[in-house]
Structure formats: C-alpha cells, structure tokens
Design a protein around this motif. Structure first.
Motif, PDB file in Angstrom:
ATOM      1  N   ALA A 121       1.352  -1.536  -0.256  1.00 29.25           N
ATOM      2  CA  ALA A 121       0.254  -0.095  -0.035  1.00 29.25           C
ATOM      3  C   ALA A 121       0.873   1.198  -0.247  1.00 29.25           C
ATOM      4  CB  ALA A 121      -0.945  -0.223   1.200  1.00 29.25           C
ATOM      5  N   TYR A 122       1.791   1.249   0.894  1.00 33.12           N
ATOM      6  CA  TYR A 122       2.789   2.240   0.712  1.00 33.12           C
ATOM      7  C   TYR A 122       3.276   2.276  -0.204  1.00 33.12           C
ATOM      8  CZ  TYR A 122       6.722   5.125   2.320  1.00 33.12           C
ATOM      9  OH  TYR A 122       8.033   5.917   2.113  1.00 33.12           O
ATOM     10  N   SER A 123       3.994   1.739  -1.003  1.00 29.23           N
ATOM     11  CA  SER A 123       4.121   1.702  -2.672  1.00 29.23           C
ATOM     12  C   SER A 123       3.371   2.069  -3.764  1.00 29.23           C
ATOM     13  CB  SER A 123       4.808  -0.001  -2.973  1.00 29.23           C
ATOM     14  OG  SER A 123       6.288   0.153  -1.816  1.00 29.23           O
ATOM     15  N   ASP A 124       3.023   2.308  -3.848  1.00 25.25           N
ATOM     16  CA  ASP A 124       1.280   2.371  -4.481  1.00 25.25           C
ATOM     17  C   ASP A 124       1.094   3.544  -3.953  1.00 25.25           C
ATOM     18  OD1 ASP A 124       1.070  -0.448  -5.024  1.00 25.25           O
ATOM     19  OD2 ASP A 124      -0.636  -0.525  -4.711  1.00 25.25           O
ATOM     20  N   TYR A 125       0.859   4.193  -3.025  1.00 25.92           N
ATOM     21  CA  TYR A 125       0.861   5.758  -2.752  1.00 25.92           C
ATOM     22  C   TYR A 125       1.865   6.544  -3.032  1.00 25.92           C
ATOM     23  CZ  TYR A 125      -3.367   5.232  -0.660  1.00 25.92           C
ATOM     24  OH  TYR A 125      -4.606   5.044   0.076  1.00 25.92           O
ATOM     25  N   CYS A 126       3.187   5.345  -2.706  1.00 27.37           N
ATOM     26  CA  CYS A 126       4.104   6.891  -3.432  1.00 27.37           C
ATOM     27  C   CYS A 126       4.213   6.867  -4.568  1.00 27.37           C
ATOM     28  CB  CYS A 126       5.586   5.713  -2.768  1.00 27.37           C
ATOM     29  SG  CYS A 126       5.609   5.819  -1.363  1.00 27.37           S
ATOM     30  N   ARG A 127       3.951   5.640  -5.330  1.00 30.02           N
ATOM     31  CA  ARG A 127       3.554   6.079  -6.635  1.00 30.02           C
ATOM     32  C   ARG A 127       2.741   7.187  -7.551  1.00 30.02           C
ATOM     33  NH1 ARG A 127       5.228   0.072  -7.092  1.00 30.02           N
ATOM     34  NH2 ARG A 127       3.836  -0.955  -6.844  1.00 30.02           N
ATOM     35  N   LYS A 128       1.746   6.688  -6.668  1.00 31.41           N
ATOM     36  CA  LYS A 128       0.693   7.544  -6.958  1.00 31.41           C
ATOM     37  C   LYS A 128       0.779   9.648  -6.990  1.00 31.41           C
ATOM     38  CE  LYS A 128      -4.606   8.203  -5.927  1.00 31.41           C
ATOM     39  NZ  LYS A 128      -5.388   7.942  -5.777  1.00 31.41           N
ATOM     40  N   VAL A 129       1.481   9.610  -6.436  1.00 30.90           N
ATOM     41  CA  VAL A 129       1.865  10.701  -5.738  1.00 30.90           C
ATOM     42  C   VAL A 129       3.021  11.528  -6.571  1.00 30.90           C
ATOM     43  CG1 VAL A 129       3.448  12.222  -3.981  1.00 30.90           C
ATOM     44  CG2 VAL A 129       1.167  10.425  -3.077  1.00 30.90           C
ATOM     45  N   SER A 130       4.224  10.177  -6.854  1.00 33.06           N
ATOM     46  CA  SER A 130       5.621  10.500  -7.724  1.00 33.06           C
ATOM     47  C   SER A 130       4.770  10.717  -9.196  1.00 33.06           C
ATOM     48  CB  SER A 130       6.223   8.887  -8.098  1.00 33.06           C
ATOM     49  OG  SER A 130       7.148   9.251  -6.893  1.00 33.06           O
ATOM     50  N   ALA A 131       3.754  10.032  -9.745  1.00 31.71           N
ATOM     51  CA  ALA A 131       3.413  10.274 -11.227  1.00 31.71           C
ATOM     52  C   ALA A 131       2.509  11.569 -10.625  1.00 31.71           C
ATOM     53  CB  ALA A 131       1.695   9.309 -11.305  1.00 31.71           C
ATOM     54  N   ALA A 132       1.398  12.363 -10.129  1.00 31.66           N
ATOM     55  CA  ALA A 132       1.067  13.564  -9.600  1.00 31.66           C
ATOM     56  C   ALA A 132       2.056  14.484  -9.735  1.00 31.66           C
ATOM     57  CB  ALA A 132       0.456  13.834  -8.614  1.00 31.66           C
ATOM     58  N   LEU A 133       3.902  14.370  -9.407  1.00 27.64           N
ATOM     59  CA  LEU A 133       4.952  15.090 -10.038  1.00 27.64           C
ATOM     60  C   LEU A 133       5.720  14.496 -11.225  1.00 27.64           C
ATOM     61  CD1 LEU A 133       6.809  14.230  -6.681  1.00 27.64           C
ATOM     62  CD2 LEU A 133       6.053  16.324  -7.096  1.00 27.64           C
ATOM     63  N   ALA A 134       5.299  14.434 -11.604  1.00 29.15           N
ATOM     64  CA  ALA A 134       5.857  14.564 -12.969  1.00 29.15           C
ATOM     65  C   ALA A 134       5.822  15.016 -13.904  1.00 29.15           C
ATOM     66  CB  ALA A 134       5.029  13.002 -13.896  1.00 29.15           C
ATOM     67  N   PRO A 135       4.086  15.366 -14.264  1.00 29.96           N
ATOM     68  CA  PRO A 135       4.300  16.955 -15.437  1.00 29.96           C
ATOM     69  C   PRO A 135       5.549  18.270 -14.704  1.00 29.96           C
ATOM     70  CG  PRO A 135       2.159  15.612 -14.664  1.00 29.96           C
ATOM     71  CD  PRO A 135       3.375  15.673 -13.571  1.00 29.96           C
ATOM     72  N   SER A 136       5.652  18.145 -13.498  1.00 29.81           N
ATOM     73  CA  SER A 136       6.263  19.239 -12.907  1.00 29.81           C
ATOM     74  C   SER A 136       8.198  19.012 -13.102  1.00 29.81           C
ATOM     75  CB  SER A 136       6.415  19.540 -11.350  1.00 29.81           C
ATOM     76  OG  SER A 136       4.539  19.492 -11.236  1.00 29.81           O
ATOM     77  N   TYR A 137       8.389  17.890 -13.335  1.00 27.61           N
ATOM     78  CA  TYR A 137       9.512  17.934 -13.413  1.00 27.61           C
ATOM     79  C   TYR A 137      10.014  17.545 -14.888  1.00 27.61           C
ATOM     80  CZ  TYR A 137       8.882  12.550 -12.116  1.00 27.61           C
ATOM     81  OH  TYR A 137       8.230  11.376 -12.208  1.00 27.61           O
ATOM     82  N   SER A 138       8.846  17.009 -15.503  1.00 28.04           N
ATOM     83  CA  SER A 138       9.013  17.136 -16.717  1.00 28.04           C
ATOM     84  C   SER A 138       9.111  18.165 -17.217  1.00 28.04           C
ATOM     85  CB  SER A 138       8.069  15.884 -17.536  1.00 28.04           C
ATOM     86  OG  SER A 138       6.803  16.455 -17.164  1.00 28.04           O
ATOM     87  N   GLY A 139       8.590  19.238 -17.013  1.00 30.25           N
ATOM     88  CA  GLY A 139       8.713  20.555 -17.152  1.00 30.25           C
ATOM     89  C   GLY A 139       7.000  20.612 -18.449  1.00 30.25           C
ATOM     90  N   GLN A 140       6.311  19.924 -18.190  1.00 29.36           N
ATOM     91  CA  GLN A 140       5.456  20.128 -18.693  1.00 29.36           C
ATOM     92  C   GLN A 140       3.971  20.153 -17.345  1.00 29.36           C
ATOM     93  OE1 GLN A 140       4.292  15.814 -20.536  1.00 29.36           O
ATOM     94  NE2 GLN A 140       6.284  16.359 -21.474  1.00 29.36           N
TER      95      GLN A 140
END
Length: 143
Positions: A121-140
């Motif tokens: 469950a912890y890993s799943d939440y970490c993936r979900k938060v990381s996915a939400a961050l992806a547009p910010s660090y990809s410049g999109q």
C-alpha cells in the motif's frame, strides 16, 4: 519543561546547543513551537538536512506526537516517501506558479509504523504521488 518532555528532551533542558545532535536541535524547534499551544503546526522541511536514520526516527516521533496532541500539522517536504508516510493527505503542488496539481488521500490503518513503510500500500501511494509530480519535473503542466 512540558514541551521538552513531549519531544523526548526533558533530560537535556540545561544543555547548550553545541551539545545537541541535529535531530535533537529539530526536536527543540518543535518544542519551541508547541510552547504556544497552536491549533496548527506549520513545518517547512524540518528534517531535510538530517541523515536517513535520524529522519526516520523523527518521522515516527512526529506521528506519535500528532496522535497524542491531536494537532493539525501542515508538513512541507520534497520527499515523496516522507509525505506518504506522515500524511493522511498529500497535496502536490506545481512549479511556478504554485498551484494544486493533485490532492491524494492516504487511507491506511493507524497507527503507522515500519510495517506500513515496507507495505505494498505504501509503495502504491508513493507511485501515485510520484505520478502526480511527473508533469512538474518533466517541464509539462496538466493545468
């Protein structure tokens, strides 16, 4: 004295700052904030400069303090792992201008401990938060 005791530093009330470790200094900062008995604690990356072991210990201590005091804590961190471990709710912000990218509820059994930190469950939440961050660090931006 009560604030120092609440963060586990009652025995160091007479110590000088040079006699305290980095983690102890963070606890002193927390005790100073608790002295005024605020309804909300605002914590802006308080553990960022600490080593991983001290950071994990202080994360556990902060959760225990949160449970015992019942205070609202707004905790700013750049660590996905720390945000998921400490939070009931993670709000992901975009880069400039800072806007809400995602609002993710962390729904898990309390009290949290090391078993949660190594759970699926912890890993799943970490993936979900990381996915939400992806547009910010990809410049999109999705906004």
């Amino acid at each position: 004295d009560a604030a120092l005791a609440s963060v586990g530093l009652a025995d160091f009330a007479d110590a000088f700052p040079r006699e305290l470790s980095g983690g102890m200094k963070m606890r002193v900062s927390l005790a100073r904030a608790l002295v005024t008995d605020p309804d909300i604690l605002l914590m802006d990356e308080p553990f960022a400069a600490l080593d991983e072991i001290t950071r994990f210990r202080l994360n556990n201590d902060l959760l225990a303090l949160w449970r015992s005091l019942g205070k609202t804590i707004i905790f700013v961190t750049h660590s996905v792992f720390e945000s998921v471990y400490l939070s009931q709710r993670v709000v992901v912000m975009t880069a400039r201008p800072g806007r809400i990218q995602a609002d993710i509820r962390i729904e898990t059994v309390e009290p949290r401990g090391e078993a949660f930190r190594t759970s699926a469950a912890y890993s799943d939440y970490c993936r979900k938060v990381s996915a939400a961050l992806a547009p910010s660090y990809s410049g999109q931006s999705t906004l």
